[in-house]
Design a protein around this motif. Sequence first.
Motif, mmCIF file in Angstrom:
data_model
loop_
_atom_site.group_PDB
_atom_site.id
_atom_site.type_symbol
_atom_site.label_atom_id
_atom_site.label_comp_id
_atom_site.label_asym_id
_atom_site.label_seq_id
_atom_site.Cartn_x
_atom_site.Cartn_y
_atom_site.Cartn_z
ATOM 1 N N GLY A 258 0.783 -1.232 0.000
ATOM 2 C CA GLY A 258 0.000 0.000 0.000
ATOM 3 C C GLY A 258 0.809 1.272 0.000
ATOM 4 O O GLY A 258 0.665 2.120 -0.893
ATOM 5 N N LEU A 259 1.672 1.470 0.973
ATOM 6 C CA LEU A 259 2.414 2.727 1.060
ATOM 7 C C LEU A 259 3.468 2.852 -0.031
ATOM 8 O O LEU A 259 3.759 3.959 -0.488
ATOM 9 C CB LEU A 259 3.045 2.898 2.438
ATOM 10 N N SER A 260 4.039 1.734 -0.493
ATOM 11 C CA SER A 260 5.011 1.841 -1.584
ATOM 12 C C SER A 260 4.316 2.261 -2.872
ATOM 13 O O SER A 260 4.865 3.040 -3.657
ATOM 14 C CB SER A 260 5.786 0.537 -1.780
ATOM 15 N N ILE A 261 3.091 1.799 -3.105
ATOM 16 C CA ILE A 261 2.322 2.227 -4.279
ATOM 17 C C ILE A 261 1.953 3.698 -4.157
ATOM 18 O O ILE A 261 2.074 4.463 -5.120
ATOM 19 C CB ILE A 261 1.083 1.336 -4.466
ATOM 20 N N VAL A 262 1.519 4.115 -2.985
ATOM 21 C CA VAL A 262 1.188 5.526 -2.762
ATOM 22 C C VAL A 262 2.404 6.391 -3.072
ATOM 23 O O VAL A 262 2.311 7.386 -3.801
ATOM 24 C CB VAL A 262 0.693 5.771 -1.317
ATOM 25 N N ARG A 263 3.557 6.039 -2.537
ATOM 26 C CA ARG A 263 4.769 6.847 -2.760
ATOM 27 C C ARG A 263 5.117 6.897 -4.247
ATOM 28 O O ARG A 263 5.474 7.948 -4.774
ATOM 29 C CB ARG A 263 5.943 6.317 -1.958
ATOM 30 N N ALA A 264 5.010 5.787 -4.967
ATOM 31 C CA ALA A 264 5.339 5.759 -6.397
ATOM 32 C C ALA A 264 4.405 6.673 -7.194
ATOM 33 O O ALA A 264 4.855 7.426 -8.068
ATOM 34 C CB ALA A 264 5.277 4.327 -6.925
ATOM 35 N N ILE A 265 3.115 6.618 -6.912
ATOM 36 C CA ILE A 265 2.145 7.447 -7.635
ATOM 37 C C ILE A 265 2.363 8.921 -7.330
ATOM 38 O O ILE A 265 2.397 9.758 -8.232
ATOM 39 C CB ILE A 265 0.703 7.019 -7.292
ATOM 40 N N VAL A 266 2.519 9.249 -6.060
ATOM 41 C CA VAL A 266 2.713 10.641 -5.663
ATOM 42 C C VAL A 266 4.011 11.184 -6.259
ATOM 43 O O VAL A 266 4.052 12.297 -6.794
ATOM 44 C CB VAL A 266 2.685 10.778 -4.123
ATOM 45 N N SER A 267 5.065 10.400 -6.217
ATOM 46 C CA SER A 267 6.348 10.821 -6.777
ATOM 47 C C SER A 267 6.242 11.039 -8.285
ATOM 48 O O SER A 267 6.799 12.004 -8.819
ATOM 49 C CB SER A 267 7.408 9.767 -6.464
ATOM 50 N N ALA A 268 5.520 10.164 -8.988
ATOM 51 C CA ALA A 268 5.349 10.294 -10.437
ATOM 52 C C ALA A 268 4.645 11.598 -10.809
ATOM 53 O O ALA A 268 4.808 12.097 -11.923
ATOM 54 C CB ALA A 268 4.575 9.098 -10.980
ATOM 55 N N HIS A 269 3.891 12.146 -9.884
ATOM 56 C CA HIS A 269 3.168 13.394 -10.127
ATOM 57 C C HIS A 269 3.838 14.608 -9.481
ATOM 58 O O HIS A 269 3.238 15.675 -9.362
ATOM 59 C CB HIS A 269 1.720 13.257 -9.652
ATOM 60 N N GLY A 270 5.089 14.419 -9.041
ATOM 61 C CA GLY A 270 5.854 15.538 -8.489
ATOM 62 C C GLY A 270 5.501 15.916 -7.069
ATOM 63 O O GLY A 270 5.821 17.016 -6.621
ATOM 64 N N GLY A 271 4.866 15.008 -6.345
ATOM 65 C CA GLY A 271 4.454 15.311 -4.982
ATOM 66 C C GLY A 271 5.322 14.645 -3.940
ATOM 67 O O GLY A 271 6.338 14.026 -4.245
ATOM 68 N N THR A 272 4.892 14.775 -2.698
ATOM 69 C CA THR A 272 5.594 14.150 -1.573
ATOM 70 C C THR A 272 4.584 13.451 -0.679
ATOM 71 O O THR A 272 3.411 13.835 -0.614
ATOM 72 C CB THR A 272 6.353 15.193 -0.724
#
Length: 84
Positions: free
Chosen positions: A48-62
């Motif tokens: 769960g959290l690794s997917i969240v981090r990957a998606i957020v990072s891909a969109h320039g977020g944190t």
Amino acid sequence: MAGDPGSGWIVVENTGPLVPAYEVEDLFEPFSRMQGERVRSSQGSGLGLSIVRAIVSAHGGTVTARARSGGGLRVEVRLPHAAA
């Protein structure tokens, strides 16, 4: 986070077991669970959290997380507003 006109954010809090502060960052690693468990279990696969981090990072977020004093986590996601 509030007051930053260049981004939007969401905060998610959950309850659960106490999470030692030193284990929070490890929970963002794929297949990682508390106390170093790195295999699929009846509690889930730990993605769960690794997917969240990957998606957020891909969109320039944190994304950040911290342990709640009564158990569980507080996860904060910040994403930049899209350019017009």
